[in-house]
Design an enzyme around this catalytic site. Structure first.
Site, PDB file in Angstrom:
ATOM      1  N   CYS A 116      -8.454 -11.198   0.631  1.00  0.00           N
ATOM      2  CA  CYS A 116      -7.301 -11.405  -0.265  1.00  0.00           C
ATOM      3  C   CYS A 116      -6.680 -12.794  -0.107  1.00  0.00           C
ATOM      4  O   CYS A 116      -5.843 -13.196  -0.913  1.00  0.00           O
ATOM      5  CB  CYS A 116      -6.252 -10.325  -0.027  1.00  0.00           C
ATOM      6  SG  CYS A 116      -6.923  -8.674  -0.167  1.00  0.00           S
ATOM      7  N   HIS A 257      -0.073 -12.694  -3.250  1.00  0.00           N
ATOM      8  CA  HIS A 257      -1.184 -11.759  -3.457  1.00  0.00           C
ATOM      9  C   HIS A 257      -0.570 -10.398  -3.794  1.00  0.00           C
ATOM     10  O   HIS A 257       0.333  -9.921  -3.097  1.00  0.00           O
ATOM     11  CB  HIS A 257      -2.023 -11.686  -2.178  1.00  0.00           C
ATOM     12  CG  HIS A 257      -2.890 -10.485  -2.123  1.00  0.00           C
ATOM     13  ND1 HIS A 257      -3.729 -10.125  -3.154  1.00  0.00           N
ATOM     14  CD2 HIS A 257      -3.045  -9.526  -1.170  1.00  0.00           C
ATOM     15  CE1 HIS A 257      -4.364  -9.009  -2.835  1.00  0.00           C
ATOM     16  NE2 HIS A 257      -3.962  -8.633  -1.637  1.00  0.00           N
ATOM     17  N   ASN A 287      -4.188  -3.893  -6.639  1.00  0.00           N
ATOM     18  CA  ASN A 287      -4.586  -4.991  -5.739  1.00  0.00           C
ATOM     19  C   ASN A 287      -6.023  -5.405  -6.083  1.00  0.00           C
ATOM     20  O   ASN A 287      -6.958  -4.660  -5.819  1.00  0.00           O
ATOM     21  CB  ASN A 287      -4.471  -4.470  -4.302  1.00  0.00           C
ATOM     22  CG  ASN A 287      -4.956  -5.473  -3.269  1.00  0.00           C
ATOM     23  OD1 ASN A 287      -5.589  -6.469  -3.599  1.00  0.00           O
ATOM     24  ND2 ASN A 287      -4.664  -5.193  -2.008  1.00  0.00           N
TER      25      ASN A 287
HETATM   26  N1  ACO Z   1      -1.002  10.270  -2.251  1.00  0.00           N
HETATM   27  C1  ACO Z   1      -0.255  11.173  -1.626  1.00  0.00           C
HETATM   28  N2  ACO Z   1      -0.067  11.156  -0.288  1.00  0.00           N
HETATM   29  C2  ACO Z   1      -0.636  10.168   0.409  1.00  0.00           C
HETATM   30  C3  ACO Z   1      -1.440   9.179  -0.202  1.00  0.00           C
HETATM   31  C4  ACO Z   1      -1.611   9.255  -1.590  1.00  0.00           C
HETATM   32  N3  ACO Z   1      -2.343   8.366  -2.260  1.00  0.00           N
HETATM   33  N4  ACO Z   1      -1.868   8.327   0.762  1.00  0.00           N
HETATM   34  C5  ACO Z   1      -1.374   8.761   1.926  1.00  0.00           C
HETATM   35  N5  ACO Z   1      -0.638   9.878   1.712  1.00  0.00           N
HETATM   36  C6  ACO Z   1       0.069  10.678   2.687  1.00  0.00           C
HETATM   37  C7  ACO Z   1      -0.535  10.570   4.058  1.00  0.00           C
HETATM   38  O1  ACO Z   1      -1.610  11.479   4.211  1.00  0.00           O
HETATM   39  C8  ACO Z   1       0.638  10.909   4.920  1.00  0.00           C
HETATM   40  O2  ACO Z   1       0.810  12.285   4.927  1.00  0.00           O
HETATM   41  P1  ACO Z   1       1.146  13.063   6.307  1.00  0.00           P
HETATM   42  O3  ACO Z   1       2.480  12.512   6.720  1.00  0.00           O
HETATM   43  O4  ACO Z   1       1.145  14.467   5.876  1.00  0.00           O
HETATM   44  O5  ACO Z   1       0.032  12.681   7.228  1.00  0.00           O
HETATM   45  C9  ACO Z   1       1.837  10.311   4.162  1.00  0.00           C
HETATM   46  O6  ACO Z   1       1.396  10.169   2.819  1.00  0.00           O
HETATM   47  C10 ACO Z   1       2.250   8.983   4.697  1.00  0.00           C
HETATM   48  O7  ACO Z   1       1.079   8.188   4.877  1.00  0.00           O
HETATM   49  P2  ACO Z   1       1.128   6.743   5.382  1.00  0.00           P
HETATM   50  O8  ACO Z   1      -0.265   6.174   5.469  1.00  0.00           O
HETATM   51  O9  ACO Z   1       1.976   6.716   6.603  1.00  0.00           O
HETATM   52  O10 ACO Z   1       1.879   6.081   4.157  1.00  0.00           O
HETATM   53  P3  ACO Z   1       2.726   4.789   4.132  1.00  0.00           P
HETATM   54  O11 ACO Z   1       4.147   5.101   3.919  1.00  0.00           O
HETATM   55  O12 ACO Z   1       2.373   3.848   5.252  1.00  0.00           O
HETATM   56  O13 ACO Z   1       2.196   4.127   2.784  1.00  0.00           O
HETATM   57  C11 ACO Z   1       0.710   2.375   2.129  1.00  0.00           C
HETATM   58  C12 ACO Z   1       0.808   3.780   2.659  1.00  0.00           C
HETATM   59  C13 ACO Z   1       1.305   2.334   0.728  1.00  0.00           C
HETATM   60  C14 ACO Z   1      -0.751   1.957   2.059  1.00  0.00           C
HETATM   61  C15 ACO Z   1       1.501   1.461   3.087  1.00  0.00           C
HETATM   62  O14 ACO Z   1       1.071   1.630   4.403  1.00  0.00           O
HETATM   63  C16 ACO Z   1       1.413   0.050   2.744  1.00  0.00           C
HETATM   64  O15 ACO Z   1       2.069  -0.419   1.844  1.00  0.00           O
HETATM   65  N6  ACO Z   1       0.584  -0.698   3.487  1.00  0.00           N
HETATM   66  C17 ACO Z   1       0.298  -2.094   3.191  1.00  0.00           C
HETATM   67  C18 ACO Z   1      -1.130  -2.183   3.060  1.00  0.00           C
HETATM   68  C19 ACO Z   1      -1.550  -2.676   1.748  1.00  0.00           C
HETATM   69  O16 ACO Z   1      -0.817  -2.946   0.823  1.00  0.00           O
HETATM   70  N7  ACO Z   1      -2.823  -2.807   1.680  1.00  0.00           N
HETATM   71  C20 ACO Z   1      -3.416  -3.318   0.517  1.00  0.00           C
HETATM   72  C21 ACO Z   1      -4.722  -3.846   0.843  1.00  0.00           C
HETATM   73  S1  ACO Z   1      -4.637  -5.041   2.030  1.00  0.00           S
HETATM   74  C22 ACO Z   1      -4.129  -6.412   1.377  1.00  0.00           C
HETATM   75  O17 ACO Z   1      -4.368  -6.676   0.244  1.00  0.00           O
HETATM   76  C23 ACO Z   1      -3.375  -7.216   2.243  1.00  0.00           C
END
Ligand code: ACO
Length: 331
Positions: A116, A257, A287
Site C-alpha cells: 500500500c 492511502h 482499500n
Molecule cells: N463482520 C462482522 N463481524 C466481524 C467482521 C465482519 N466483517 N470482522 C470481524 N468481526 C468480528 C470479529 O470476529 C470480532 O468478534 P468477536 O469479538 O466475537 O471475536 C469482532 O468483530 C471484533 O473484531 P476485531 O478484529 O477486533 O475488529 P476491529 O474492531 O479491530 O476492526 C478492522 C477490524 C476494521 C480491520 C480494524 O482492526 C482496523 O481498522 N484495522 C486497520 C487495518 C486495516 O485497515 N487494514 C487494511 C489493510 S492494511 C493497509 O492497507 C494498511
C-alpha cells in the site's frame, strides 16, 4: 542524455474503470457480516472488482492511458513507466506488458513492490531519475487486484479490499513540485500483514529438493495495523512537511492511502487537519492497495476539488511494514 538538475511537475492523472461492484449486501451473502458492521468499522459501502477479462496489466494500462490523455502527451513520449503493484500478472513483472498495451515503445518499464506504500515509493523513485535529468516524462501507476489473493471466507479481511488502478504523469520542470518526502520500512513487523509464499518440498535428486507452491491469501492483524498507521503516518507526514519547509497549515489536501475511514479520521485528527480537507473515497472503493492514492487523486482532480497549485500531503502505508509520505503541488 541531458545531465542537469531539474524539478518534477505532476501534469496528469487517470484511473481505470471497473464497472463490477461488490456491495456490503453481496458480502453479507458470502460471510457472516452486515453493511452496518462494515460501514461503521471501515467506512466502506462497496468496492469494485476485476472480472475475468481484466488483467492487472490491462487495468494499469487503462489508467495510464487516461493520465496521458489528460496530459496531452502521446505514449511514445514516455521515457519511464514504474508500476507499483503487489499483484502482478507475472512474477517476472507486469510493467513491460503495460508498456506494450500502451504502445509506449520508447519507455523502460519496471515493477516496484511496496504494497500500500507502493504508489508513494514509486513517485519518489521516479522523481530521482527526473531530478538527475535522466528522464523527462514518467508514468507512475499504482494498480492492484487483491481480489485474487483474498480469502473470501475470512470476514476479517475480505470486507476491506477492492481492485483498481490509478496513474499520474510526471514531467521535468524548472520548479520542483515534489516539495518533500520521507520513506520507512520495518521488516520486524512483517507478520502483521502478509501474502506469503507457501510451498511443499518436492524431491529433485537424492538430497536436493525444490520448493513448489503458491501464495497464501492475505492475512492481517487488524488491531496492530491500525495502531501502526495512526502512530507512524502523522509522524512521517510531519517529517515530509519539515523537509518541504511547510507546516500542516499549508496543506490544502490530506490524501492518505484509503485503508480505513477510521485511520483517515485519526490521522487527520492528530495532525489537526479539518475533515473537509481530507480526501476520501473509501465508501465507494474500499482499500485498493497501491491504487488507492492515484484513484482518489484522479477523482478529486476531475471533480474540480484539487486545483492547480494546491499543496497535497500524501501518505501510503501497509505491508512490509512500509510507510512513506510525499508533499507535492498539483499541476
Ligand atoms: N463482520 C462482522 N463481524 C466481524 C467482521 C465482519 N466483517 N470482522 C470481524 N468481526 C468480528 C470479529 O470476529 C470480532 O468478534 P468477536 O469479538 O466475537 O471475536 C469482532 O468483530 C471484533 O473484531 P476485531 O478484529 O477486533 O475488529 P476491529 O474492531 O479491530 O476492526 C478492522 C477490524 C476494521 C480491520 C480494524 O482492526 C482496523 O481498522 N484495522 C486497520 C487495518 C486495516 O485497515 N487494514 C487494511 C489493510 S492494511 C493497509 O492497507 C494498511
Amino acid at each position: 542524455m541531458q545531465q542537469t538538475t531539474v524539478g518534477v511537475s505532476l501534469v496528469g492523472c487517470g484511473s481505470a474503470r471497473l464497472p463490477t461492484i461488490l456491495s456490503n449486501a453481496d458480502l453479507s451473502k458470502m460471510v457472516e457480516t452486515s453493511d452496518e458492521w462494515i460501514a461503521t468499522r471501515t467506512g466502506i459501502r462497496q468496492r469494485h472488482i476485476a472480472m475475468e477479462q481484466d488483467s492487472l496489466s490491462s487495468l494499469a494500462a487503462s489508467a495510464g492511458a487516461t493520465a496521458l490523455e489528460m496530459s496531452a502527451l502521446s505514449p511514445e513520449e514516455v521515457d519511464l513507466i514504474i508500476l507499483a503493484t503487489s499483484t502482478p500478472d507475472d512474477l517476472f513483472g507486469s510493467a513491460a506488458q503495460v508498456q506494450a498495451h500502451l504502445g509506449a515503445t520508447r519507455a523502460v518499464a519496471f515493477d516496484l513492490t511496496a504494497a500500500c506504500s507502493g504508489f508513494v515509493f514509486a513517485l519518489v523513485t521516479a522523481a530521482q531519475y527526473m531530478r538527475l535529468g535522466v528522464y523527462q516524462t514518467v508514468l507512475v501507476i499504482g494498480a492492484d487486484v487483491l481480489s485474487r489473493w483474498t480469502d473470501w471466507s475470512d470476514r476479517r479481511t475480505c470486507v476491506l479490499f477492492g481492485d483498481g488502478a490509478g496513474a499520474v504523469v510526471l514531467r521535468a520542470s524548472d520548479r520542483d513540485r515534489l516539495r518533500g518526502f520521507e520513506m520507512r520500512s520495518d521488516g520486524a513487523l512483517n507478520g502483521c500483514l502478509t501474502l506469503p509464499y507457501q510451498s511443499e518440498s518436492a524431491d529433485l535428486v537424492e538430497g536436493k529438493t525444490s520448493q513448489q507452491g503458491t501464495f497464501a491469501p492475505v492475512s492481517m492483524n487488524g488491531k496492530e495495523v491500525y495502531r501502526f498507521a495512526v502512530k507512524r503516518v502523522p509522524e512521517i507526514i510531519e517529517k515530509a512537511l519539515f523537509r518541504a519547509d511547510l507546516t500542516t497549515k499549508d496543506i490544502d489536501w490530506l490524501l492518505l492511502h484509503q485503508a480505513n475511514q477510521r485511520i483517515l479520521d485519526a490521522v487527520a485528527n492528530r495532525l489537526d487537519i479539518p475533515a473537509e480537507r481530507v480526501i476520501s473515497n473509501m465508501s465507494r472503493h474500499g482499500n485498493t492497495s497501491a491504487a488507492s492514492i492515484p484513484i482518489a487523486l484522479d477523482e478529486a482532480v476531475r471533480d474540480g476539488k484539487i486545483k492547480p497549485g494546491d499543496v497535497i500531503a500524501s501518505s501510503g502505508f501497509g505491508a512490509g511494514l512500509s510507510w512513506g509520505a510525499a508533499v507535492f503541488e498539483w499541476g
